[in-house]
Design a protein around this motif. Structure first.
Motif, PDB file in Angstrom:
ATOM      1  N   SER A 109       0.842  -1.191   0.000  1.00 19.83           N
ATOM      2  CA  SER A 109       0.000   0.000   0.000  1.00 19.83           C
ATOM      3  C   SER A 109       0.880   1.244   0.000  1.00 19.83           C
ATOM      4  N   TYR A 110       0.333   2.309  -0.578  1.00 21.24           N
ATOM      5  CA  TYR A 110       1.061   3.571  -0.630  1.00 21.24           C
ATOM      6  C   TYR A 110       0.073   4.720  -0.581  1.00 21.24           C
ATOM      7  N   GLY A 111       0.581   5.888  -0.249  1.00 20.32           N
ATOM      8  CA  GLY A 111      -0.270   7.070  -0.155  1.00 20.32           C
ATOM      9  C   GLY A 111       0.436   8.298  -0.690  1.00 20.32           C
ATOM     10  N   TRP A 112      -0.338   9.105  -1.409  1.00 18.47           N
ATOM     11  CA  TRP A 112       0.161  10.384  -1.914  1.00 18.47           C
ATOM     12  C   TRP A 112      -0.290  11.488  -0.969  1.00 18.47           C
ATOM     13  N   ARG A 113       0.528  12.515  -0.889  1.00 21.60           N
ATOM     14  CA  ARG A 113       0.169  13.707  -0.118  1.00 21.60           C
ATOM     15  C   ARG A 113       0.684  14.924  -0.876  1.00 21.60           C
ATOM     16  N   LEU A 114      -0.209  15.859  -1.134  1.00 21.62           N
ATOM     17  CA  LEU A 114       0.200  17.138  -1.711  1.00 21.62           C
ATOM     18  C   LEU A 114       0.270  18.119  -0.556  1.00 21.62           C
ATOM     19  N   GLN A 115       1.452  18.706  -0.366  1.00 22.24           N
ATOM     20  CA  GLN A 115       1.661  19.604   0.765  1.00 22.24           C
ATOM     21  C   GLN A 115       1.854  21.033   0.270  1.00 22.24           C
ATOM     22  N   ARG A 116       1.354  21.991   1.045  1.00 22.87           N
ATOM     23  CA  ARG A 116       1.470  23.419   0.718  1.00 22.87           C
ATOM     24  C   ARG A 116       2.286  24.094   1.814  1.00 22.87           C
ATOM     25  N   TRP A 117       3.164  24.994   1.394  1.00 22.01           N
ATOM     26  CA  TRP A 117       3.991  25.719   2.343  1.00 22.01           C
ATOM     27  C   TRP A 117       3.162  26.809   3.007  1.00 22.01           C
ATOM     28  N   SER A 118       3.147  26.814   4.329  1.00 28.16           N
ATOM     29  CA  SER A 118       2.434  27.831   5.093  1.00 28.16           C
ATOM     30  C   SER A 118       3.420  28.920   5.497  1.00 28.16           C
ATOM     31  N   THR A 119       3.164  30.131   5.042  1.00 28.11           N
ATOM     32  CA  THR A 119       4.067  31.239   5.380  1.00 28.11           C
ATOM     33  C   THR A 119       3.885  31.684   6.826  1.00 28.11           C
ATOM     34  N   THR A 120       2.724  31.428   7.419  1.00 27.19           N
ATOM     35  CA  THR A 120       2.518  31.832   8.810  1.00 27.19           C
ATOM     36  C   THR A 120       3.198  30.886   9.791  1.00 27.19           C
ATOM     37  N   THR A 121       3.063  29.574   9.588  1.00 29.64           N
ATOM     38  CA  THR A 121       3.697  28.619  10.507  1.00 29.64           C
ATOM     39  C   THR A 121       5.072  28.186  10.035  1.00 29.64           C
ATOM     40  N   ARG A 122       5.415  28.539   8.791  1.00 30.86           N
ATOM     41  CA  ARG A 122       6.688  28.183   8.179  1.00 30.86           C
ATOM     42  C   ARG A 122       6.920  26.662   8.192  1.00 30.86           C
ATOM     43  N   THR A 123       5.832  25.907   7.856  1.00 32.00           N
ATOM     44  CA  THR A 123       5.893  24.447   7.778  1.00 32.00           C
ATOM     45  C   THR A 123       5.100  23.987   6.550  1.00 32.00           C
ATOM     46  N   TRP A 124       5.350  22.737   6.159  1.00 35.13           N
ATOM     47  CA  TRP A 124       4.570  22.126   5.084  1.00 35.13           C
ATOM     48  C   TRP A 124       3.306  21.544   5.694  1.00 35.13           C
ATOM     49  N   ARG A 125       2.156  21.901   5.126  1.00 31.70           N
ATOM     50  CA  ARG A 125       0.869  21.408   5.607  1.00 31.70           C
ATOM     51  C   ARG A 125       0.193  20.578   4.526  1.00 31.70           C
ATOM     52  N   THR A 126      -0.506  19.528   4.940  1.00 33.29           N
ATOM     53  CA  THR A 126      -1.193  18.659   3.991  1.00 33.29           C
ATOM     54  C   THR A 126      -2.344  19.414   3.346  1.00 33.29           C
ATOM     55  N   TYR A 127      -2.381  19.361   2.006  1.00 32.30           N
ATOM     56  CA  TYR A 127      -3.430  20.010   1.215  1.00 32.30           C
ATOM     57  C   TYR A 127      -4.402  18.972   0.655  1.00 32.30           C
ATOM     58  N   LEU A 128      -3.897  17.883   0.060  1.00 33.01           N
ATOM     59  CA  LEU A 128      -4.709  16.788  -0.486  1.00 33.01           C
ATOM     60  C   LEU A 128      -4.011  15.460  -0.206  1.00 33.01           C
ATOM     61  N   THR A 129      -4.796  14.379  -0.115  1.00 30.78           N
ATOM     62  CA  THR A 129      -4.218  13.038   0.050  1.00 30.78           C
ATOM     63  C   THR A 129      -4.953  12.031  -0.831  1.00 30.78           C
ATOM     64  N   SER A 130      -4.283  10.920  -1.096  1.00 32.10           N
ATOM     65  CA  SER A 130      -4.865   9.810  -1.845  1.00 32.10           C
ATOM     66  C   SER A 130      -4.127   8.542  -1.449  1.00 32.10           C
ATOM     67  N   HIS A 131      -4.844   7.420  -1.389  1.00 32.37           N
ATOM     68  CA  HIS A 131      -4.245   6.149  -0.983  1.00 32.37           C
ATOM     69  C   HIS A 131      -4.579   5.071  -2.003  1.00 32.37           C
ATOM     70  N   SER A 132      -3.669   4.133  -2.196  1.00 33.23           N
ATOM     71  CA  SER A 132      -3.880   3.034  -3.135  1.00 33.23           C
ATOM     72  C   SER A 132      -2.944   1.895  -2.766  1.00 33.23           C
ATOM     73  N   GLY A 133      -2.888   0.890  -3.630  1.00 36.01           N
ATOM     74  CA  GLY A 133      -2.010  -0.247  -3.415  1.00 36.01           C
ATOM     75  C   GLY A 133      -1.975  -1.140  -4.636  1.00 36.01           C
ATOM     76  N   PHE A 134      -1.106  -2.140  -4.605  1.00 37.30           N
ATOM     77  CA  PHE A 134      -0.990  -3.090  -5.704  1.00 37.30           C
ATOM     78  C   PHE A 134      -0.266  -4.330  -5.214  1.00 37.30           C
ATOM     79  N   ALA A 135      -0.346  -5.377  -6.020  1.00 35.06           N
ATOM     80  CA  ALA A 135       0.417  -6.602  -5.786  1.00 35.06           C
ATOM     81  C   ALA A 135       1.234  -6.866  -7.042  1.00 35.06           C
ATOM     82  N   GLY A 136       2.450  -7.250  -6.877  1.00 34.70           N
ATOM     83  CA  GLY A 136       3.330  -7.484  -8.016  1.00 34.70           C
ATOM     84  C   GLY A 136       4.712  -6.933  -7.739  1.00 34.70           C
TER      85      GLY A 136
END
Length: 175
Positions: A109-136
Motif C-alpha cells: 500500500s502507498y499514499g500520496w500527499r500534496l503539501q502546501r507551504w504555510s508562510t505563517t507557521t513556516r511548515t509544510w501542511r497537507t493540502y490533499l491526500t490519496s491512498h492506493s495499493g498493488f500486488a506485483g
C-alpha cells in the motif's frame, strides 16, 4: 358473428401498425444516411463547391496546453508535470513515481500527499491526500490532483508501506 370474422380486423390493424413502423424506420434511416452522405460529400468536395456546409477551422495554441512529461521517472524519484489549464486559477498536475515491491507475492500500500507551504507557521501542511495499493513486482504510481484558487509553493510526498518516504522538489502554483 363468427370467431373468424372478429379476428380478421385485429390482424389487419396489427399488420397496418407494423407497416407504419417499418415505413417510419426506413424514413429515419434514409434521412440519417442522407445527412452522412452530404457531410462526407461536403468534406470531399473541391474548394468553393460546398463552402457553406464546411466547418470553420479551429486554431489551437501551444500556450494553452503546456507540455507534460510522458517519461516514467526513475525509481526513488517523483516527477511532477503540469497538465492543461481548464479555467482560471485551476491547476491540475500529473504526479508519478515507480514503486518496487520487495515482496511481489503480497500487496503493497502507498499514499500520496500534496503539501502546501504555510508562510505563517513556516511548515509544510497537507493540502490533499490519496491512498492506493498493488500486488506485483513494480508499478508506476500516478496521481492527478488539482489546486484550485490557492496559489503558493507545493510539493508531493509518496509514503510506501514499510517506511519508504519520497518527496518531490517544490513547485510554484500561481494564478
Amino acid at each position: 358473428m363468427s370467431p373468424r370474422s372478429s379476428i380478421a380486423p385485429v390482424v389487419a390493424s396489427g399488420t397496418a401498425s407494423v407497416v407504419k413502423l417499418l415505413v417510419a424506420t426506413l424514413a429515419f434511416i434514409g434521412a440519417y444516411a442522407g445527412v452522412e452522405t452530404s457531410h462526407v460529400a461536403s468534406a470531399q468536395a473541391p474548394a468553393g463547391v460546398a463552402a457553406q456546409t464546411r466547418a470553420q477551422p479551429v486554431t489551437l495554441s501551444s500556450e494553452s496546453m503546456p507540455a507534460t512529461t510522458a517519461e516514467v521517472p526513475a525509481a526513488g524519484t517523483i516527477a511532477v508535470s503540469a497538465l492543461g489549464v481548464s479555467r482560471p486559477c485551476h491547476r491540475p498536475y500529473l504526479i508519478r513515481s515507480v514503486i518496487d515491491n520487495p515482496r511481489p507475492d503480497s500487496a503493497l500500500s502507498y499514499g500520496w500527499r500534496l503539501q502546501r507551504w504555510s508562510t505563517t507557521t513556516r511548515t509544510w501542511r497537507t493540502y490533499l491526500t490519496s491512498h492506493s495499493g498493488f500486488a506485483g513486482r513494480s508499478q508506476t504510481a500516478e496521481w492527478q490532483p488539482s489546486v484550485v484558487d490557492n496559489p503558493g509553493w507545493y510539493r508531493a510526498e509518496l509514503s510506501v508501506s514499510g517506511g519508504t518516504r519520497l518527496r518531490s522538489a517544490r513547485f510554484l502554483v500561481s494564478c
